[in-house]
Design an enzyme around this catalytic site. Sequence first.
Site, PDB file in Angstrom:
ATOM      1  N   HIS A 154       1.250   7.365   7.950  1.00 13.74           N
ATOM      2  CA  HIS A 154       0.590   7.094   9.225  1.00 13.74           C
ATOM      3  C   HIS A 154       0.871   8.212  10.239  1.00 13.74           C
ATOM      4  O   HIS A 154       1.691   9.087   9.988  1.00 13.74           O
ATOM      5  CB  HIS A 154       1.102   5.772   9.820  1.00 13.74           C
ATOM      6  CG  HIS A 154       1.068   4.623   8.864  1.00 13.74           C
ATOM      7  ND1 HIS A 154       1.977   3.590   8.893  1.00 13.74           N
ATOM      8  CD2 HIS A 154       0.234   4.355   7.838  1.00 13.74           C
ATOM      9  CE1 HIS A 154       1.705   2.730   7.943  1.00 13.74           C
ATOM     10  NE2 HIS A 154       0.656   3.170   7.285  1.00 13.74           N
ATOM     11  N   HIS A 211       1.397  -8.021   0.240  1.00  9.59           N
ATOM     12  CA  HIS A 211       0.829  -6.679   0.378  1.00  9.59           C
ATOM     13  C   HIS A 211      -0.259  -6.486  -0.666  1.00  9.59           C
ATOM     14  O   HIS A 211      -0.083  -6.834  -1.829  1.00  9.59           O
ATOM     15  CB  HIS A 211       1.901  -5.608   0.223  1.00  9.59           C
ATOM     16  CG  HIS A 211       1.425  -4.225   0.559  1.00  9.59           C
ATOM     17  ND1 HIS A 211       0.727  -3.440  -0.333  1.00  9.59           N
ATOM     18  CD2 HIS A 211       1.520  -3.491   1.706  1.00  9.59           C
ATOM     19  CE1 HIS A 211       0.422  -2.282   0.236  1.00  9.59           C
ATOM     20  NE2 HIS A 211       0.884  -2.293   1.472  1.00  9.59           N
TER      21      HIS A 211
END
Length: 424
Positions: free
Chosen positions: A106, A172
Amino acid sequence: MSRIIPYGKSGMRLTEDLSHAEILESSVAELKAVDSEDGLVRAAMDHPIDSPRLRELAAGKKTCTVILSDHTRPVPSKHIVPAMLKELREGNPEIDVTLLVATGYHRPSSKEELVAKLGSEIVEKEKIVIHDSRDASANVQIGVLPSGAACVVDKAAVETDLLVAEGFIEPHFFAGFSGGRKSVLPGVCDQVTVLGNHCSKFIASPCARTGVLDGNPLHKDMLAAGKMANLAYIVNVIIDENKRVVAAFAGNFITAHRRGCDLLLKYCQVKPEQRGDIVISSNGGYPLDQNIYQSVKGLTAAEAAAAPGAVLIMVSACGDGHGGESFYHALKDCVSPQKLMEQILTTPQDRTKPDQWEFQILCRVLCKHHVIYVTNPEQKKTIEEMKMAWAPDVDTALREARRLKGATAHLVVIPNGISVMVRE
């Protein structure tokens, strides 16, 4: 019976009567905490799983690196990090502590985002390093993963006497569950390691799905990375829909994490009585619905609950935009999702492209379903460029879905798509 769907920092009301719809929700609220959030964390740390206490691990060590989650994760760090710092310094008042922000692939977390996560006192007083997966000079190879990819990790995690991590456990969409070993991979790994681990072959594995650890090739690599990095101790929590701690686990990064996953699995599994012709999902609101990239997670819950050819509605504010240039351009510039998927599946591990895993999963969805994204108005053009439809609110999206699928189409609503594991 209307319903508030998580959206940004507030929510968005779905006004249609849902008495005939199926609502699929996690029952984690049944984990009613008898202690405070701080108390749950302290209790877990008082009784670590397969590990000495953190103060014992700190004794005799000169340095310690604590891996933290970044701004995209709703980890209640204010209830975890102070307790970890306190116990580290109880065990060794002179220990030199570095807080390493696990950004994975990110963008860097801003100071404001760190203050919101940690509080101003910790941000001002502690030594904080933000991991950069694209800075080769800041990372060092420590081994080779089972997949064959190089294991290259942030020097701040390697050049320390004691490596520990905080985190939280939730379903997830390709790693099975968050938390535990994910603090290292992808959390503080170089891009070469992230790309190798997130290759098309692994993402295409039927075991690379929500709630699946056994046989999951990404999980196998992640465990190996944690061992190579000598991750010595974790504090992981489970949170409810209000992002409050309802359970905590401390100790060995493999067994403490697995204990948490096994508990959560009892509460997060859902199964629709009938597959939806229309499925509504969200990414749980802020901070996980900041961009389109992250919102693919919640979309996979809708995918798992959908009938063939269903219309999927994703409710996600996406104030941060698409979330990744390569992710955005892959969909924008392709002829079709089907053609793009053909290219992805023939891409070898060592040629994995940035964000490939995310657009691979989005392509998988788009090859089977019509997707309507409900975002802030600024993202309309981007959503349409990425081969999806856009709507300003969930009611408008549902009207369009009814037009496409018929007034009697079966509706499934998953208020928080990242909190559930949809069973086949």
